[in-house]
Scaffold this active site. Structure first.
Site, PDB file in Angstrom:
ATOM      1  CB  CYS A   1     -10.272 -28.214   9.611  1.00 19.71           C
ATOM      2  SG  CYS A   1     -10.882 -26.570  10.067  1.00 19.71           S
TER       3      CYS A   1
ATOM      4  CG  ASP B   1      -0.218  -0.033   2.524  1.00 24.26           C
ATOM      5  OD1 ASP B   1       1.014   0.130   2.545  1.00 24.26           O
ATOM      6  OD2 ASP B   1      -0.872  -0.215   3.558  1.00 24.26           O
TER       7      ASP B   1
ATOM      8  CG  ASP C   1      -6.244  -5.457   1.647  1.00 30.57           C
ATOM      9  OD1 ASP C   1      -5.680  -5.171   2.715  1.00 30.57           O
ATOM     10  OD2 ASP C   1      -6.838  -4.586   0.957  1.00 30.57           O
TER      11      ASP C   1
ATOM     12  CB  CYS D   1     -12.322 -26.193   6.771  1.00 27.99           C
ATOM     13  SG  CYS D   1     -10.803 -25.262   6.461  1.00 27.99           S
TER      14      CYS D   1
ATOM     15  CB  CYS E   1      -7.206 -25.342   6.598  1.00 25.70           C
ATOM     16  SG  CYS E   1      -7.801 -25.359   8.308  1.00 25.70           S
TER      17      CYS E   1
ATOM     18  CG  HIS F   1     -10.145 -22.296  10.144  1.00 25.48           C
ATOM     19  ND1 HIS F   1     -10.707 -23.299   9.384  1.00 25.48           N
ATOM     20  CD2 HIS F   1     -11.160 -21.446  10.472  1.00 25.48           C
ATOM     21  CE1 HIS F   1     -12.006 -23.078   9.272  1.00 25.48           C
ATOM     22  NE2 HIS F   1     -12.307 -21.967   9.926  1.00 25.48           N
TER      23      HIS F   1
END
Length: 379
Positions: free
Chosen positions: A311, A94, A268, A306, A308, A337
């Site tokens: 999980c 940014d 974002d 999920c 990931c 997660h």
């Protein structure tokens, strides 16, 4: 020649939402996409290798913070921000403007730039459009942002008009100062608050400057969701169709889906990692506060839908234990997660667009999570 090429690959016949591919110096990424925030060249508690494993594409870093620590020269000596943090993928910085206007004390806005005090040691600093671009050129991200004023909400019409006109002058100066246009894509930032004529003025003037892409700024600063969606509408309708659009600072399910419906390509927010560190999880069953007593003996996965690592390998009881003991591993597992949740949401949205059913998908998500389009406070 631009540092990036944006290819629109499909427009949903049902909703008009679009998906595409951003071709960058550090690889190709699909849009619409959510971009994890790594303020100090690190996504808190999550390694670059883990980010790649959960499907991250573009990662953000912050110009203001890297300017103060470790300094843009050190990042440049390391070979740029990707090599410095060992992230093998596209990155975005940014402008530093939001931090100047939100963190710094005693700021004074001049035509030349902004004088303010460091949030670290109180020393006097000065940031101008040229200085922001110079710092970002040294940091070396694929996407860099024009220096703008993130005006407070609400602002009077007269204040916002003066702010927009200054932001446009700063955008022109920053574009002229940009030394690496074939390696870094500089985005213009649309400001204008809740006033359509000012958003139109800003967007059309930036479009005439022919930036490689455009950001929508001044949202998620305290306004209602209804107002935010109007701000997006007032911006995108005046921007070139063929250029990427980036909605800054948005990370809730409803706002991302509403943004995609309005042909925004990039999002974002620090939300998923920030709330994870405090024990709040975004799941297919709704929001989970892992601190609750009911999870003390819950030996099931956090989210059965999920994929990931958190999980697949850990239970709610264990995550609650880590959180209650203030263990860093807990913040790391829960951050992974939450990031995967929003990355998967983006993947599912792209799939729905390609299958010409994004409108149905959006409605299904809103119903599933008990959201509505104007007054939900985010999920």
């Amino acid at each position: 020649m631009s540092a990036i090429k944006f290819e629109i690959t499909h427009v949903c016949k049902q909703s008009g939402a679009r998906c595409g591919i951003l071709h960058t110096p550090h690889g190709d990424v699909e849009t619409p996409m959510f971009m994890p925030v790594g303020t100090l060249a690190t996504v808190k508690y999550v390694s670059p290798e883990e980010l790649k494993a959960i499907g991250a594409g573009v990662i953000l870093s912050n110009t203001y913070h890297l300017w103060l620590r470790p300094g843009e020269d050190i990042v440049a000596e390391a070979g740029g921000v990707q090599k410095f943090m060992n992230y093998n993928g596209p990155m975005l910085t940014d402008s530093g403007g939001f931090q100047v206007f939100s963190l710094a004390d005693s700021r004074k806005i001049h035509e030349e730039g902004v004088t303010f005090k460091s949030h670290l040691d109180g020393s006097t600093l000065f940031l101008s459009p040229e200085k922001s671009i110079q710092i970002q050129n040294k940091i070396g991200a694929d996407f860099i942002m024009s220096f703008d004023e993130c005006a407070p909400y609400p602002s009077t019409y007269d204040y916002m008009k003066n702010s927009v006109e200054r932001t446009l002058r700063w955008a022109k100066r920053g574009k002229e100062a940009h030394q690496r246009p074939e390696e870094q894509a500089l985005f213009g930032i649309v400001q204008g608050g809740e006033f359509e004529d000012l958003r139109k003025l800003c967007a059309e003037t930036l479009a005439e400057m022919d930036f490689p892409g455009y950001s929508i700024g001044g949202t998620s600063v305290g306004e209602s969701k209804e107002t935010m969606y109007k701000m997006i509408d007032y911006s995108v309708k005046y921007l070139p169709w063929e250029k990427p659009r980036y909605l800054m600072g948005v990370g809730s399910v409803d706002a991302i889906l509403e943004g995609i419906a309005r042909n925004v390509d990039m999002f974002d927010c620090v939300l998923p990692t920030r709330i994870a560190r405090h024990g709040t999880l975004m799941t297919s069953q709704g929001r989970v506060n892992i601190k609750r007593k009911e999870y003390e003996r819950d030996f099931t996965p956090l989210d059965p839908e999920c994929d990931c690592p958190t999980c697949r390998n850990y239970t709610k009881a264990y995550l609650r234990h880590l959180n209650k003991c203030n263990e860093g591993l807990g913040a790391r597992l829960m951050s992974i997660h939450n990031l995967r949740f929003l990355l998967k949401l983006s993947e599912d949205a792209r799939k729905a667009i390609k299958e010409d059913r994004f409108g149905d998908f959006k409605d299904e998500m809103f119903k599933k999570y008990g959201l509505n389009s104007v007054d939900s406070r985010g999920f």
